[in-house]
Design an enzyme around this catalytic site. Sequence first.
Site, PDB file in Angstrom:
ATOM      1  N   ARG A  23      -5.963  -2.780   6.438  1.00  0.00           N
ATOM      2  CA  ARG A  23      -6.215  -1.785   5.409  1.00  0.00           C
ATOM      3  C   ARG A  23      -7.000  -0.521   6.168  1.00  0.00           C
ATOM      4  NH1 ARG A  23      -6.022  -2.548  -0.408  1.00  0.00           N
ATOM      5  NH2 ARG A  23      -4.185  -3.805  -0.495  1.00  0.00           N
ATOM      6  N   ARG A  27      -8.494   4.368   1.558  1.00  0.00           N
ATOM      7  CA  ARG A  27      -9.559   5.183   0.705  1.00  0.00           C
ATOM      8  C   ARG A  27     -10.879   5.388   1.352  1.00  0.00           C
ATOM      9  NH1 ARG A  27      -8.356   2.318  -4.714  1.00  0.00           N
ATOM     10  NH2 ARG A  27      -8.475   0.634  -3.348  1.00  0.00           N
ATOM     11  N   ARG A  36      -3.183  11.509   0.273  1.00  0.00           N
ATOM     12  CA  ARG A  36      -2.569  10.821  -0.964  1.00  0.00           C
ATOM     13  C   ARG A  36      -2.898  12.067  -2.215  1.00  0.00           C
ATOM     14  NH1 ARG A  36      -5.580   6.359  -4.162  1.00  0.00           N
ATOM     15  NH2 ARG A  36      -6.772   7.976  -5.080  1.00  0.00           N
ATOM     16  N   ASP A  73       3.459  -0.580   1.219  1.00  0.00           N
ATOM     17  CA  ASP A  73       2.412  -1.848   0.382  1.00  0.00           C
ATOM     18  C   ASP A  73       3.643  -2.904   0.500  1.00  0.00           C
ATOM     19  OD1 ASP A  73       0.250  -2.142  -1.381  1.00  0.00           O
ATOM     20  OD2 ASP A  73       1.824  -3.143  -2.166  1.00  0.00           O
ATOM     21  N   TYR A 154       2.937 -11.507  -7.970  1.00  0.00           N
ATOM     22  CA  TYR A 154       3.048 -10.566  -8.599  1.00  0.00           C
ATOM     23  C   TYR A 154       4.319 -10.547  -9.425  1.00  0.00           C
ATOM     24  CZ  TYR A 154      -0.830  -8.657  -5.979  1.00  0.00           C
ATOM     25  OH  TYR A 154      -2.274  -8.330  -5.319  1.00  0.00           O
TER      26      TYR A 154
HETATM   27  O1  CP3 Z   1      -3.718   0.153   6.455  1.00  0.00           O
HETATM   28  C1  CP3 Z   1      -2.875  -0.824   6.268  1.00  0.00           C
HETATM   29  O2  CP3 Z   1      -3.557  -1.809   6.262  1.00  0.00           O
HETATM   30  C2  CP3 Z   1      -1.537  -0.443   5.847  1.00  0.00           C
HETATM   31  C3  CP3 Z   1      -1.382  -0.279   4.773  1.00  0.00           C
HETATM   32  C4  CP3 Z   1      -1.031  -1.532   3.604  1.00  0.00           C
HETATM   33  C5  CP3 Z   1      -1.445  -1.271   2.259  1.00  0.00           C
HETATM   34  N1  CP3 Z   1      -1.422  -2.421   1.455  1.00  0.00           N
HETATM   35  C6  CP3 Z   1      -1.887   0.228   1.565  1.00  0.00           C
HETATM   36  C7  CP3 Z   1      -2.395   0.208   0.213  1.00  0.00           C
HETATM   37  C8  CP3 Z   1      -0.995  -2.671   3.653  1.00  0.00           C
HETATM   38  C9  CP3 Z   1      -0.629  -3.558   4.667  1.00  0.00           C
HETATM   39  C10 CP3 Z   1      -1.053  -3.338   2.228  1.00  0.00           C
HETATM   40  C11 CP3 Z   1      -0.628  -4.818   2.098  1.00  0.00           C
HETATM   41  C12 CP3 Z   1      -0.926  -5.388   0.665  1.00  0.00           C
HETATM   42  N2  CP3 Z   1      -0.704  -4.672  -0.725  1.00  0.00           N
HETATM   43  C13 CP3 Z   1      -1.476  -6.491   0.207  1.00  0.00           C
HETATM   44  C14 CP3 Z   1      -1.627  -7.649   1.479  1.00  0.00           C
HETATM   45  C15 CP3 Z   1      -3.011  -7.490   2.329  1.00  0.00           C
HETATM   46  C16 CP3 Z   1      -4.108  -7.661   1.604  1.00  0.00           C
HETATM   47  O3  CP3 Z   1      -5.069  -6.747   1.386  1.00  0.00           O
HETATM   48  O4  CP3 Z   1      -4.463  -8.833   1.101  1.00  0.00           O
HETATM   49  C17 CP3 Z   1      -1.473  -6.683  -0.853  1.00  0.00           C
HETATM   50  C18 CP3 Z   1      -2.242  -7.958  -1.827  1.00  0.00           C
HETATM   51  C19 CP3 Z   1      -1.254  -5.358  -1.786  1.00  0.00           C
HETATM   52  C20 CP3 Z   1      -1.148  -5.375  -3.008  1.00  0.00           C
HETATM   53  C21 CP3 Z   1      -1.897  -4.180  -3.611  1.00  0.00           C
HETATM   54  N3  CP3 Z   1      -1.719  -2.953  -2.981  1.00  0.00           N
HETATM   55  C22 CP3 Z   1      -2.826  -4.204  -4.299  1.00  0.00           C
HETATM   56  C23 CP3 Z   1      -3.431  -5.448  -4.976  1.00  0.00           C
HETATM   57  C24 CP3 Z   1      -3.556  -2.759  -4.339  1.00  0.00           C
HETATM   58  C25 CP3 Z   1      -4.673  -2.269  -5.278  1.00  0.00           C
HETATM   59  C26 CP3 Z   1      -5.858  -2.674  -4.752  1.00  0.00           C
HETATM   60  C27 CP3 Z   1      -6.603  -1.401  -4.287  1.00  0.00           C
HETATM   61  O5  CP3 Z   1      -7.077  -1.563  -3.263  1.00  0.00           O
HETATM   62  O6  CP3 Z   1      -6.494  -0.425  -4.930  1.00  0.00           O
HETATM   63  C28 CP3 Z   1      -2.751  -2.053  -3.673  1.00  0.00           C
HETATM   64  C29 CP3 Z   1      -2.929  -0.493  -3.261  1.00  0.00           C
HETATM   65  C30 CP3 Z   1      -2.971  -0.134  -2.004  1.00  0.00           C
HETATM   66  N4  CP3 Z   1      -2.209  -0.606  -0.877  1.00  0.00           N
HETATM   67  C31 CP3 Z   1      -3.820   0.806  -1.352  1.00  0.00           C
HETATM   68  C32 CP3 Z   1      -3.605   1.301  -0.203  1.00  0.00           C
HETATM   69  C33 CP3 Z   1      -4.242   2.160   0.804  1.00  0.00           C
HETATM   70  C34 CP3 Z   1      -4.951   1.536  -2.402  1.00  0.00           C
HETATM   71  C35 CP3 Z   1      -4.276   2.692  -3.142  1.00  0.00           C
HETATM   72  C36 CP3 Z   1      -4.926   3.947  -3.217  1.00  0.00           C
HETATM   73  O7  CP3 Z   1      -5.826   4.107  -4.106  1.00  0.00           O
HETATM   74  O8  CP3 Z   1      -4.699   4.811  -2.458  1.00  0.00           O
END
Ligand code: CP3
Length: 346
Positions: A23, A27, A36, A73, A154
Amino acid sequence: MSKIFVDACLGKETPYTPVWMMRQAGRYLPEYMKVRGEAGDFLSLCHNPKMAAEVTIQPLDIVGVDAAILFSDILVIPDEMGMDLEFIKGFGPKFNDPLTCQADLDRLIGGEVAANKLTYVYDTIKLLRKQLDERGDEIALIGFTGAPWTLATYMIEGQGTKTYNLCKKLMYSNPELLHNILREVTEVVKYYMEKQIEAGIDVVQIFDSWAAAIEPGKYDEFSWKYMVEICDHLKAKYPDTPIIMFPKGIPAFLDNIYGNFDVFGVDWSTPMALAKEKLGDKYVLQGNMEPCRLYSKEATTACVESLAKTMKEGRHIFNLGHGILPDVPVENAIHFVAECKRASKR
Ligand code: CP3
């Protein structure tokens, strides 16, 4: 010139132990929030190759990591299978029509047809390949997918869950349907990852973020074997592309890890020394600082030094043991990366 991160994935000697953060594009970076905001929302950012490439590159210059991870994602896969993904502010991902029966699954798009709909991901990768090559700094590009089990949670629950009760109801009372879902997702993932490799990624990571929800005796049947099937498929076609497996929270399954992949991602709940003892001869190990240590520079340095000591004679890639949180000060992330490079310099 070879890339230090790819070399480390393949177990070769490197001048220091490379580092990246799960990640890392997110943010906690004001620069990310700006892009974003311009995109409108998170999914629009994923769908916009130019902007997705821009936020993928941000942590390279700001934090100094050795690898970029494609900005996207894991949930774009079920979205393109026809499940209509929404990200709700303050709540997270949501599918309005979760899978409840075979007929729901039969309505989805599968295989290569679903993978072909993810063109914006491949376009982002192609753009990144060009931009990274132009920089000439030998930074590797990581592509990724969710593991079939994590994606299925999911698709069945419709959202994040603490109990996984709908998935587990299937696991114990209708395993055939759960396996049908997992098989269908596995097929799409195989094509999806092939197309990511063809578009230009250097390394694959498979995230099984919700591995710990499965009892150890059932983990192989409902998750690991599908992840290994994806590895076998990719290795037959692309033997030189390293694969990182990240099953989160399964210390009780370490003795049963098998498969044709290169790097095992260790989450923060598993001691690195234990992972090294069980898996260090067979796989390169990645990880595993508790991400909340990033709130303190002292706690960060102590962990980095301890990891460097444990892995001194081992094959290692520094990372967090799960994703960085949004309220971590950027300077502490910079400190983590610099400390990893300092403590492991050869
Ligand atoms: O920088 C990186 O790692 C690359 C981008 C990336 C994102 N999601 C961006 C993201 C990667 C590799 C993921 C994978 C992902 N997404 C996983 C597996 C990795 C982990 O953390 O276990 C999972 C379970 C998801 C599903 C997901 N996506 C959730 C549960 C959420 C909401 C939680 C949150 O943090 O808001 C997301 C949203 C998400 N994916 C964001 C980002 C940067 C946040 C969105 C935002 O508010 O900009």
